[in-house]
Design an enzyme around this catalytic site. Structure first.
Site, PDB file in Angstrom:
ATOM      1  N   HIS A 110       0.574  -0.674   0.386  1.00  0.00           N
ATOM      2  CA  HIS A 110       0.137  -0.321   0.056  1.00  0.00           C
ATOM      3  C   HIS A 110       0.790   1.267  -0.282  1.00  0.00           C
ATOM      4  O   HIS A 110       1.981   1.657   0.791  1.00  0.00           O
ATOM      5  CB  HIS A 110      -0.750  -0.165   1.424  1.00  0.00           C
ATOM      6  CG  HIS A 110      -2.256   1.019   1.101  1.00  0.00           C
ATOM      7  ND1 HIS A 110      -1.923   2.026   1.145  1.00  0.00           N
ATOM      8  CD2 HIS A 110      -3.167   0.525   0.862  1.00  0.00           C
ATOM      9  CE1 HIS A 110      -2.505   2.735   1.094  1.00  0.00           C
ATOM     10  NE2 HIS A 110      -3.918   1.983   0.889  1.00  0.00           N
ATOM     11  N   ASP A 156      -7.964  -5.483   0.041  1.00  0.00           N
ATOM     12  CA  ASP A 156      -8.134  -5.788  -1.246  1.00  0.00           C
ATOM     13  C   ASP A 156      -8.102  -7.767  -0.839  1.00  0.00           C
ATOM     14  O   ASP A 156      -8.537  -8.365  -1.474  1.00  0.00           O
ATOM     15  CB  ASP A 156      -7.627  -5.595  -2.751  1.00  0.00           C
ATOM     16  CG  ASP A 156      -8.542  -4.205  -2.245  1.00  0.00           C
ATOM     17  OD1 ASP A 156      -9.680  -4.120  -2.511  1.00  0.00           O
ATOM     18  OD2 ASP A 156      -7.715  -3.510  -3.331  1.00  0.00           O
TER      19      ASP A 156
HETATM   20  N1  CMC Z   1       4.158  -8.110  -5.548  1.00  0.00           N
HETATM   21  C1  CMC Z   1       5.653  -7.620  -4.839  1.00  0.00           C
HETATM   22  N2  CMC Z   1       6.127  -6.121  -5.015  1.00  0.00           N
HETATM   23  C2  CMC Z   1       5.723  -5.326  -4.341  1.00  0.00           C
HETATM   24  C3  CMC Z   1       3.952  -5.611  -4.269  1.00  0.00           C
HETATM   25  C4  CMC Z   1       3.140  -6.594  -4.509  1.00  0.00           C
HETATM   26  N3  CMC Z   1       2.348  -6.542  -4.077  1.00  0.00           N
HETATM   27  N4  CMC Z   1       4.100  -4.281  -3.704  1.00  0.00           N
HETATM   28  C5  CMC Z   1       4.957  -3.448  -3.357  1.00  0.00           C
HETATM   29  N5  CMC Z   1       6.153  -3.964  -3.989  1.00  0.00           N
HETATM   30  C6  CMC Z   1       7.347  -4.278  -4.639  1.00  0.00           C
HETATM   31  C7  CMC Z   1       7.838  -2.953  -5.753  1.00  0.00           C
HETATM   32  O1  CMC Z   1       8.740  -3.948  -6.460  1.00  0.00           O
HETATM   33  C8  CMC Z   1       8.881  -2.534  -5.053  1.00  0.00           C
HETATM   34  O2  CMC Z   1       9.978  -3.085  -4.741  1.00  0.00           O
HETATM   35  P1  CMC Z   1      11.666  -2.096  -4.891  1.00  0.00           P
HETATM   36  O3  CMC Z   1      12.122  -1.771  -3.869  1.00  0.00           O
HETATM   37  O4  CMC Z   1      13.034  -3.748  -5.275  1.00  0.00           O
HETATM   38  O5  CMC Z   1      12.120  -1.620  -6.025  1.00  0.00           O
HETATM   39  C9  CMC Z   1       8.915  -2.226  -3.635  1.00  0.00           C
HETATM   40  O6  CMC Z   1       7.793  -3.175  -2.744  1.00  0.00           O
HETATM   41  C10 CMC Z   1       8.099  -0.826  -3.526  1.00  0.00           C
HETATM   42  O7  CMC Z   1       6.849  -0.335  -4.217  1.00  0.00           O
HETATM   43  P2  CMC Z   1       6.326   0.112  -4.945  1.00  0.00           P
HETATM   44  O8  CMC Z   1       5.324  -0.158  -5.986  1.00  0.00           O
HETATM   45  O9  CMC Z   1       7.025   1.671  -4.882  1.00  0.00           O
HETATM   46  O10 CMC Z   1       4.977   0.850  -3.937  1.00  0.00           O
HETATM   47  P3  CMC Z   1       3.718   1.680  -3.858  1.00  0.00           P
HETATM   48  O11 CMC Z   1       3.332   2.605  -3.607  1.00  0.00           O
HETATM   49  O12 CMC Z   1       4.378   2.935  -5.552  1.00  0.00           O
HETATM   50  O13 CMC Z   1       2.749   1.056  -4.999  1.00  0.00           O
HETATM   51  C11 CMC Z   1       0.493  -0.447  -4.481  1.00  0.00           C
HETATM   52  C12 CMC Z   1       1.954   0.451  -3.873  1.00  0.00           C
HETATM   53  C13 CMC Z   1      -0.692  -0.935  -3.869  1.00  0.00           C
HETATM   54  C14 CMC Z   1       0.257  -0.090  -6.130  1.00  0.00           C
HETATM   55  C15 CMC Z   1       1.285  -2.065  -4.490  1.00  0.00           C
HETATM   56  O14 CMC Z   1       1.653  -2.020  -3.786  1.00  0.00           O
HETATM   57  C16 CMC Z   1       1.146  -2.151  -5.469  1.00  0.00           C
HETATM   58  O15 CMC Z   1       0.933  -2.917  -6.288  1.00  0.00           O
HETATM   59  N6  CMC Z   1       0.080  -3.826  -4.964  1.00  0.00           N
HETATM   60  C17 CMC Z   1      -0.628  -5.133  -5.134  1.00  0.00           C
HETATM   61  C18 CMC Z   1      -1.949  -4.124  -5.841  1.00  0.00           C
HETATM   62  C19 CMC Z   1      -2.927  -3.907  -4.780  1.00  0.00           C
HETATM   63  O16 CMC Z   1      -2.677  -5.148  -4.284  1.00  0.00           O
HETATM   64  N7  CMC Z   1      -3.610  -2.812  -4.781  1.00  0.00           N
HETATM   65  C20 CMC Z   1      -4.633  -2.392  -3.840  1.00  0.00           C
HETATM   66  C21 CMC Z   1      -3.788  -0.967  -3.335  1.00  0.00           C
HETATM   67  S1  CMC Z   1      -5.252  -0.996  -1.443  1.00  0.00           S
HETATM   68  C22 CMC Z   1      -6.454  -1.084  -2.153  1.00  0.00           C
HETATM   69  C23 CMC Z   1      -6.668   0.871  -2.686  1.00  0.00           C
HETATM   70  O17 CMC Z   1      -6.771   1.754  -1.919  1.00  0.00           O
HETATM   71  O18 CMC Z   1      -7.399   0.728  -3.681  1.00  0.00           O
END
Ligand code: CMC
Length: 431
Positions: free
Chosen positions: A308, A365
């Site tokens: 998140h 989710d």
């Molecule tokens: N599975 C594996 N690795 C992950 C995941 C995941 N679900 N989420 C983040 N990471 C890794 C990412 O690859 C990165 O790794 P590195 O530092 O090696 O590059 C690190 O963790 C930080 O991630 P980020 O992309 O900077 O995180 P963000 O804040 O930009 O993204 C997120 C947040 C929710 C989009 C992402 O965690 C994600 O895509 N999760 C899966 C989709 C999901 O469940 N979304 C629902 C969010 S909650 C409901 C809502 O608010 O709508």
């Protein structure tokens, strides 16, 4: 006492006021940054940008805290219901018995769609995604209630309470009708104001000719909790979209229709669909979850429902929904293998350094899809359920913008990285 922060550029110091929220969150007020320094702040994805002041919802992602109007989500989940929580979020205070009665009555009596609106559903292909239908028809709802959707702030605000109850009610009928259109059930349904909000919705959605839907497994209660837990979540992608659109003076229906489109994406509300698809594919491949965890760690897959932008701790809603999923499945008497896979994935991830070091925890989710699936909601409609739940939060944010006489149209800057000025070459000379 007002204090300032200093930004030093080259040899010059520039002072900016520090502002502090009621929960001691501090921000540097950079509204005069460009005028004073010629610089803009670059914050792609807005991870460090406070885009507004808001009194609706507080999140502390490090501590896993979520409160609406000061009330912790755990207390609301235990003692309140969706309609009462919606009232709180929209109006700022818990209702008295009389005001709740009036609000609920207005919501429950506004569910039926008129015949012209129902005919709109016949224009969609049965393959149309329900989120596309929801977004279009919510915008169209404004055209059928044009007196509440004038784009004149003063007038739209005067009618806000009526428009809000109407929207909160009719969004259920729109969702139910889009389902019925897709599966070929008759569209001549009517809302029954003697039923509770969620019970009426499930009846409109699933009743067949001559066979009224019967809730034998506590589906309405579980869905009510799901709606409540989704009711608001401060400045996420869809809510900020609603505020962005509202900032131009656009009416409630148009602003919320835009929020629905923003919610649709798999990184936001679409994640609840993606979680079930992920669990089903893990199940079909015979994996116990460990191969998938390895794929997620190597960047070949994403563990949907994990991570998140704000929560760097357990999402408090995921905790509540995880428990609710177990209860719902017990009540229905279903042994869904997807729940076992989800529990195994959660346990493995919480013990794995990749996820621990990145502070990746289950989000709302992760378990919600298991509940929705168990009560018979098709996967394609999962994000629609999220949207129904989020309507109060979007409306409260619209109202906050509309009531703020000092609010300005949202208009960010950018850092341009394209070509420098070039001379136009006429087509015949371009070869
Ligand atoms: N599975 C594996 N690795 C992950 C995941 C995941 N679900 N989420 C983040 N990471 C890794 C990412 O690859 C990165 O790794 P590195 O530092 O090696 O590059 C690190 O963790 C930080 O991630 P980020 O992309 O900077 O995180 P963000 O804040 O930009 O993204 C997120 C947040 C929710 C989009 C992402 O965690 C994600 O895509 N999760 C899966 C989709 C999901 O469940 N979304 C629902 C969010 S909650 C409901 C809502 O608010 O709508």
């Amino acid at each position: 006492m007002e204090s300032n922060g200093i930004i030093r550029i080259d040899d010059e110091n520039f002072e900016f006021p520090i502002i502090e929220g009621t929960e001691q969150e501090k921000a540097l007020d950079l509204r005069t940054l460009r005028a004073k320094t010629g610089f803009v702040a670059f914050d792609e994805g807005y991870g460090n940008t406070g885009s507004c002041e808001s009194a609706i919802t507080f999140i502390n992602g490090e501590k896993g805290i979520l409160r609406h109007r000061g009330y912790p989500i755990e207390q609301l989940a235990e003692h309140s219901n969706f309609v009462e929580t919606a009232y709180l979020i929209i109006n700022g205070e818990l209702p008295t018995a009389a005001s709740l009665n009036a609000f609920e009555g207005n919501v429950l009596r506004s569910g039926t769609l008129n015949a012209n609106m129902i005919s709109l559903f016949k224009g969609f292909n049965t393959s149309a995604h329900p989120m596309a239908m929801l977004s279009s028809i919510v915008n169209a709802l404004g055209t059928y209630n044009a007196q509440y959707a004038t784009n004149v702030r003063k007038i739209d605000l005067e009618h806000f309470d009526t428009a809000a109850t109407l929207l909160m009610s009719k969004v259920r009928s729109i969702a139910a009708l889009s389902y019925r259109m897709k599966v070929g059930l008759p569209l001549d349904i009517e809302s029954d104001s003697s039923k509770f909000y969620t019970e009426d919705f499930l009846t409109m959605m699933f009743s067949k000719p001559e066979i009224e839907y019967e809730d034998t497994c506590g589906a309405a209660k579980a869905l009510d909790l799901f709606f409540l837990l989704h009711a608001d979540h401060e400045q996420n992608c869809s809510t900020s979209t609603v505020r962005m659109v509202a900032s131009s003076g656009a009416n409630l229906f148009a602003s919320i229709s835009a929020g629905i489109s923003a919610l649709w994406g798999p990184s936001h509300g679409g994640a609840n669909m993606a979680v079930i698809e992920m669990l089903e594919s893990i199940h079909a491949s015979g994996d116990d979850g460990s191969r998938f965890i390895e794929a997620a760690k190597s960047g070949k897959a994403k563990l949907m429902g994990f991570g998140h932008r704000v929560y760097k701790n357990y999402d408090p809603r995921a905790k509540i929904l995880g428990k609710s999923a177990i209860k719902v499945l017990e009540k229905i008497g279903v042994n869904d293998p997807l729940l076992d896979i989800a529990s195994r994935l959660e346990k493995a991830a919480l013990e794995d350094d990749y996820f621990v070091s990145r502070k990746l925890y289950p989000n709302v989710d992760f378990y919600s899809g298991i509940i929705l699936k168990a009560i018979g909601i098709p996967v394609e409609f999962f994000t629609v359920m999220f949207a129904i739940g989020r309507i109060p939060g979007w409306m409260a944010n619209w109202k906050e913008i509309a009531k703020n006489s000092k609010s300005r149209i949202h208009r960010p800057r950018q850092i341009y990285t394209g070509s420098n000025e070039r001379n136009f070459v006429k087509l015949e000379k371009r070869g």
